[in-house]
Design a protein around this motif. Structure first.
Motif, mmCIF file in Angstrom:
data_model
loop_
_atom_site.group_PDB
_atom_site.id
_atom_site.type_symbol
_atom_site.label_atom_id
_atom_site.label_comp_id
_atom_site.label_asym_id
_atom_site.label_seq_id
_atom_site.Cartn_x
_atom_site.Cartn_y
_atom_site.Cartn_z
ATOM 1 N N GLN B 229 0.806 -1.228 0.000
ATOM 2 C CA GLN B 229 0.000 0.000 0.000
ATOM 3 C C GLN B 229 0.841 1.281 0.000
ATOM 4 O OE1 GLN B 229 -3.225 -0.142 2.746
ATOM 5 N NE2 GLN B 229 -3.729 2.025 2.583
ATOM 6 N N THR B 230 1.807 1.335 0.903
ATOM 7 C CA THR B 230 2.633 2.544 1.017
ATOM 8 C C THR B 230 3.388 2.803 -0.281
ATOM 9 O OG1 THR B 230 2.934 1.832 3.293
ATOM 10 C CG2 THR B 230 4.260 3.690 2.575
ATOM 11 N N ARG B 233 0.894 3.916 -3.096
ATOM 12 C CA ARG B 233 0.379 5.284 -2.911
ATOM 13 C C ARG B 233 1.464 6.321 -3.146
ATOM 14 N NH1 ARG B 233 -4.661 5.865 0.957
ATOM 15 N NH2 ARG B 233 -4.905 7.504 -0.601
ATOM 16 N N GLN B 234 2.700 5.967 -2.772
ATOM 17 C CA GLN B 234 3.831 6.848 -3.070
ATOM 18 C C GLN B 234 3.981 7.025 -4.593
ATOM 19 O OE1 GLN B 234 7.785 5.110 -2.702
ATOM 20 N NE2 GLN B 234 8.535 6.966 -1.695
ATOM 21 N N GLY B 235 3.869 5.894 -5.305
ATOM 22 C CA GLY B 235 3.978 5.923 -6.772
ATOM 23 C C GLY B 235 2.851 6.725 -7.404
ATOM 24 N N ILE B 375 7.841 -2.278 -8.346
ATOM 25 C CA ILE B 375 7.971 -2.541 -6.911
ATOM 26 C C ILE B 375 7.727 -4.025 -6.701
ATOM 27 C CG2 ILE B 375 7.340 -0.217 -6.123
ATOM 28 C CD1 ILE B 375 4.488 -1.229 -5.653
ATOM 29 N N SER B 376 8.211 -4.557 -5.572
ATOM 30 C CA SER B 376 8.063 -6.003 -5.368
ATOM 31 C C SER B 376 7.873 -6.352 -3.901
ATOM 32 C CB SER B 376 9.298 -6.745 -5.903
ATOM 33 O OG SER B 376 10.438 -6.399 -5.155
ATOM 34 N N ASP B 400 12.349 4.349 0.267
ATOM 35 C CA ASP B 400 13.223 5.473 -0.118
ATOM 36 C C ASP B 400 14.112 5.153 -1.327
ATOM 37 O OD1 ASP B 400 14.740 3.554 1.091
ATOM 38 O OD2 ASP B 400 15.746 4.902 2.517
ATOM 39 N N ALA B 401 13.732 4.132 -2.096
ATOM 40 C CA ALA B 401 14.559 3.766 -3.254
ATOM 41 C C ALA B 401 14.558 4.864 -4.312
ATOM 42 C CB ALA B 401 14.050 2.459 -3.851
ATOM 43 N N ASP B 402 15.653 4.955 -5.065
ATOM 44 C CA ASP B 402 15.731 5.977 -6.122
ATOM 45 C C ASP B 402 15.155 5.454 -7.444
ATOM 46 O OD1 ASP B 402 17.647 4.266 -7.119
ATOM 47 O OD2 ASP B 402 19.348 5.557 -6.598
ATOM 48 N N ALA B 403 15.156 6.344 -8.449
ATOM 49 C CA ALA B 403 14.551 6.019 -9.747
ATOM 50 C C ALA B 403 15.265 4.843 -10.427
ATOM 51 C CB ALA B 403 14.576 7.248 -10.643
ATOM 52 N N THR B 404 16.559 4.730 -10.199
ATOM 53 C CA THR B 404 17.324 3.632 -10.806
ATOM 54 C C THR B 404 16.844 2.283 -10.266
ATOM 55 O OG1 THR B 404 19.194 5.139 -10.793
ATOM 56 C CG2 THR B 404 19.685 2.842 -11.301
ATOM 57 N N TYR B 405 16.614 2.246 -8.963
ATOM 58 C CA TYR B 405 16.137 1.028 -8.304
ATOM 59 C C TYR B 405 14.757 0.640 -8.851
ATOM 60 C CZ TYR B 405 15.313 -2.129 -4.248
ATOM 61 O OH TYR B 405 15.064 -3.204 -3.430
#
Lengths: 101, 426
Positions: B229-230, B233-235, B375-376, B400-405
């Motif tokens: 969920q988190t 919703r962040q995405g 995401i996984s 807190d992962a970055d765009a590359t991740y």
């Protein structure tokens, strides 16, 4: 004589069981390693973006998994996966995939 | 062990007491050679089980019964709905199963006779089995939905089984004009693919953002929280600000009744919502044949021994995949693949009268929030007598992962699809 025969049957059966189990190849290492195939491909032979792991050295696979688990090796999902396995299980998985050609 | 040697042994033994013990022993160790395994359902569970049974024992007589000649996966069907991929790219045939000597029968099972150990097909044929594996996927609890029945899915698609439903939802989205409202209504737990509705919402938003940017998505959820969920919703806030409104079940998301003709949903709170496209995903239960065979509990799912997947109701009948109650494992294609392998090992071990090593199970659910944003959630499981299948490791992508991740995980999501479909259907 009857008892001897029963004994023979017993021994024969247990021999069959052992060889059947080996022929089937259902070992603890296989039970563990088959789990990896859904992402890394059957026998570790990935067809796509996820790295293939078949035929890599046992040392490389076990060290990578331990480093993933300890957060010493950069990863996306592998640190999370490696957290579910013991050292002994990691060794079994590493030996299994190093043996796949 | 061949039959002639069994007879020879029995003849040699003579005495009746010895005959009894010897023959029962020999049945135990002699059976594997010609054992007949019937698998019902050619999805992730059934197909994987057939493949790994063959790998474990080349002598088994394996029949895979599946109505469709091509299996259309639910995984990645959201990419078809949003126009990122074709139907062909999520369709898989059974050529590889036939090549390895699995007898593939395109029919539907009408009857399971667990006493006579026999299944009857809709083509009139009957098949006897030594071990039966059911991997029937899901069915819907239409009786719990007020105002809607199974045939109404032609108007309000659930698209929760891959195929014509997937195409229908895609067409409805394409036909909608800019500024329209898409309602997605995810079901209560448990259901197939816990993050699936939220990936779908994300990718519909991706489509709308490109082609119909004035449109909105209203999510009327039966639940108060959902998978990842988190992260979702962040995405959504980052990629689709203001486009998606999610209403929790206890805050008015729970739907009481549907008016199919007008696409109107009535909530528990008495609110009325009308969608230009409505994707109502009904509450679920194990596939019809599991219900029919009496394998399901009152809630509609099948109790199994979580070490072997043998049914708690009928001996020598195994239930894998979404239909089974598998402890901590979610209902997913990945989980069904993992269970198919454990079940195959359990069946071969039981036929040979040997103990199966400790099983290991795994699941990973990748979701795309956009084509380049993945995401996984991953988990490793083991089994104990008191806990059943329980989680020993895993976790979700970091917040807190970055765009590359995120981009790397989107790439791996596609890599996963290539691998799991090869491991299952290839």
């Amino acid at each position: 004589m009857k008892y001897l025969l029963i004994f023979t049957v017993f021994s024969f059966c247990s021999v069959v069981h052992v060889s059947d189990a080996l022929a089937a190849g259902i070992t603890r290492a296989v039970m563990l390693s088959n789990s990896c195939a859904a992402c890394h491909g059957t026998d570790g032979k990935s067809p796509g973006a996820i790295p293939a792991i078949h035929g890599k050295s046992s040392q490389f696979i076990s060290q990578s998994l331990r480093e993933f688990r300890e957060g010493k090796r950069p990863a996306t999902v592998m640190g999370r996966h490696a957290s579910g396995y013991t050292d002994e299980e990691i060794q079994l998985i590493a030996d299994y995939f190093s043996g796949q050609r | 062990m061949k039959n002639y040697s069994r007879r020879k042994f029995v003849k040699l033994l003579g005495g009746t007491g010895a005959l009894l013990s010897a023959s029962s022993l020999l049945t135990g160790c002699g059976k594997a050679a010609s054992a007949r395994i019937v698998i019902v359902g050619g999805g992730f569970g059934g197909s994987t089980c057939a493949k790994y049974l063959r790998r474990f024992d080349s002598s088994l007589d394996i029949t895979l019964i599946e109505p469709s000649s091509r299996f259309i996966t639910c995984p990645f069907s959201n990419m078809v709905i949003s126009g990122m991929q074709t139907m062909d790219s999520i369709s898989h045939d059974y050529a590889a199963q036939a090549d390895r000597g699995v007898n593939v029968v395109h029919a539907r099972v009408q009857e399971v006779d667990a006493t006579a150990k026999k299944v009857t097909l809709d083509n009139g044929k009957a098949l006897e089995y030594d071990r039966l594996v059911l991997s029937p996927g899901i069915d819907f609890k239409w009786d719990e939905v007020e105002g809607m029945q199974a045939s109404d899915a032609e108007i309000i698609p659930h698209a929760w089984q891959g195929g014509s439903q997937t195409i229908l939802l895609r067409k409805q989205l394409m036909a909608m004009s800019d500024g329209g409202v898409v309602i997605v209504a995810p079901p209560k737990n448990p259901f197939r693919c816990p993050p699936g509705p939220y990936e779908r919402i994300s990718l519909i938003a991706h489509y709308l953002k490109q082609h119909k940017p004035k449109s909105k998505i209203l999510v009327l959820d039966a639940k108060d929280k959902f998978s990842k969920q988190t992260l979702f919703r962040q995405g959504w806030e980052k990629l689709y600000p203001g486009m998606i409104e999610w209403v929790a079940g206890s805050k008015g998301g729970s739907i009481e009744e549907i008016d199919v003709a007008t696409g109107t949903l009535y909530t528990e709170f008495g609110d009325t919502h009308k969608g230009d496209v409505v994707n109502f995903i009904p509450p679920q239960k194990a596939g019809a044949i599991a219900q029919h065979a009496g394998l399901a509990n009152n809630d509609g799912w099948c109790f199994v021994d979580q070490r072997t997947f043998e049914s708690k109701v009928h001996k020598d009948v195994y239930v894998i995949g979404d239909a089974s109650i598998a402890g901590a494992m979610p209902k997913s294609g990945f989980a069904a693949n993992s269970q198919g392998k454990v079940c195959a090992a359990a069946i071969v071990s039981s036929l040979r009268g040997v103990a199966m090593p400790e099983p290991s199970y795994v699941n990973t659910c990748y979701s795309l929030v956009s084509p380049d944003y993945g995401i996984s959630v991953a988990a490793v499981y083991r089994h104990s007598e008191d806990k059943g299948i329980y989680k020993t490791g895993g976790g979700v992508s970091p917040i807190d992962a970055d765009a590359t991740y995120r981009s790397q995980e989107a790439r791996y999501a596609r890599g996963w699809y290539d691998s799991v479909t090869m491991d299952t259907f290839g």
